[in-house]
Scaffold this active site. Structure first.
Site, short mmCIF file in Angstrom:
data_model
loop_
_atom_site.label_atom_id
_atom_site.label_comp_id
_atom_site.label_asym_id
_atom_site.label_seq_id
_atom_site.Cartn_x
_atom_site.Cartn_y
_atom_site.Cartn_z
N CYS A 233 24.19 -6.46 -21.40
CA CYS A 233 25.01 -6.44 -20.04
C CYS A 233 24.81 -4.75 -19.01
O CYS A 233 25.18 -3.94 -18.76
CB CYS A 233 26.51 -5.94 -20.39
SG CYS A 233 27.43 -6.94 -21.87
N ALA A 235 24.03 -4.85 -15.39
CA ALA A 235 23.74 -4.32 -14.40
C ALA A 235 24.87 -3.43 -14.45
O ALA A 235 25.74 -3.05 -15.04
CB ALA A 235 24.72 -5.72 -13.60
N CYS A 353 31.71 3.18 -21.68
CA CYS A 353 32.01 4.57 -20.80
C CYS A 353 33.77 4.34 -20.99
O CYS A 353 34.57 5.20 -19.41
CB CYS A 353 31.83 4.53 -19.30
SG CYS A 353 32.08 2.95 -18.14
#
Length: 400
Positions: A233, A235, A353
């Protein structure tokens, strides 16, 4: 300068433009000497938006327009948090902006702001409600953190969900780099800059922006030269570029990105950094059947972002508990898919995150239960703290 901040906030809050992109593309319009203050008011207002609304709404007895909502909230932020700016100057600037945007409201704006006193804010007695207002976070999130991590950890995190974060840069090891910036680790440094999009070093591919937690995830992969790496993933490509630099022109990094326009952003960064060991593919990470096996696979999945609220305060403007209902199954599907492309003895890193055990530890526990050919070598949670975002990472080894 304050009118620029007002217009910027209006774009983010009302039109839902991403704050970091708006700042990156428009901060140059502000005089250099005022950019730090403009950035402070801009991000500070977004981070504390619910609190600022709560303060002025104590004195307002009818609904106001979006324009006046934004204006009052940014003014309250300055009155409460900026000690070095005289109150009369803040109020006068707000009146001038009201004259431009909604002239009939200038008297109302003046009256409300002159009543604001940071020493006389009436908070609810309920502790969760009080903390929710103080830190502009929903009660449901505070209760979830309290249940998952305990009251002390929940309280410790809260002040750091609203801090103004420094800008970190990663230097490209293919160039000689000398600086007085504070060294953090590896090729990462903390700067006193507001942005670097127009910096010549950035344009020349000698430095990149990367947060410390994001860089730590790259280090967690334990990259060695000549390895082949898959970033599922990818980007905007920050981690992929850091990994490619760690390979020192050896090995290869394959980047997976679902959306074509975001793939193009990654490719622009590959060109800017003059990297010859990176390829980017527009692909759904839940189906990687056309890819082979890799020494390292990074699975940095889409998440709720509760660990980076200081860095991405826009999240606070629209967060809902039901957001997790679609994210959690998606995260597991991507992890399941990525696990099929790790070489025997290779490493799979799952990261987010966010600070949420449902998206973190619970996902890894479920995966290990269902995959006897994997062991978990290490799990690490970095909680939001001074000048640091929150991240979670798990290192899984394929052993069959």
């Amino acid at each position: 300068m304050r009118y620029w901040v007002y217009r910027a906030l209006y774009e983010v809050i009302v039109h839902q433009v991403y704050s970091n992109l708006y700042l990156k593309n428009n901060l140059y319009q502000v005089d250099c000497k005022d950019q730090a203050l403009a950035t402070n008011i801009f991000y500070g207002t977004i981070q504390n938006y619910s609190f600022c609304q709560y303060v002025w709404k104590q004195y307002a007895h009818y609904k106001v327009s979006d324009k006046i909502d934004v204006l009052l909230s940014m003014s309250v932020y300055q009155l409460i948090f900026l000690d070095k700016v005289p109150s009369y100057a803040i109020v006068n600037e707000a009146i001038e902006i009201a004259k431009k945007e909604e002239p009939r409201s200038k008297g109302f704006v003046n009256a409300i702001l002159r009543k604001i006193n940071k020493n006389k804010i009436n908070y609810p007695e309920n502790e969760f409600n009080r903390l929710s207002i103080q830190y502009s976070l929903p009660v449901w999130l505070l209760k979830m953190w309290d249940k998952q991590y305990g009251s002390m950890q929940m309280r410790n995190m809260l002040p750091y969900c609203n801090q103004i974060m420094p800008l970190y840069i990663r230097y490209n090891p293919n160039y000689t780099f000398e600086t007085t910036y504070e060294h953090i680790c590896g090729t990462l440094y903390k700067t006193n800059l507001n942005q670097i999009a127009n910096n010549q070093l950035y344009k020349d591919g000698k430095i990149s922006v990367q947060d410390e937690g994001s860089y730590q995830i790259c280090l967690f992969l334990d990259i060695k030269e000549n390895m082949n790496v898959l970033d599922c993933c990818a980007a905007p490509g920050t981690k992929s570029m850091a990994i490619a630099e760690m390979l020192h022109h050896s090995g290869h990094v394959d980047c997976i990105e679902l959306h074509e326009h975001r793939k193009e952003l990654i490719e622009k960064d590959i060109q800017r950094l003059s990297l010859n060991n990176v390829s980017c593919f527009c692909q759904d990470a839940r189906d990687l059947s056309s890819f082979l096996e890799y020494d390292r696979v990074l699975c940095d999945v889409p998440c709720s972002g509760y660990g980076v609220l200081s860095r991405k305060p826009d999240i606070k403007l629209k967060m809902k508990p039901e957001d997790m209902d679609t994210l959690i199954p998606l995260q597991y599907e991507i992890l399941e898919s990525a696990s099929k492309h790790v070489k025997k003895g290779g490493i799979l890193v799952y990261s987010t995150c966010t600070i949420n055990k449902k998206e973190n530890e619970k996902q890894i526990e479920k995966f290990i239960e269902n995959h006897s050919n994997y062991i978990c070598l290490e799990m690490k949670t970095i909680f939001p703290q001074k000048e640091k975002d929150g991240f979670y990472m798990a290192k899984l080894k394929r052993i069959d």
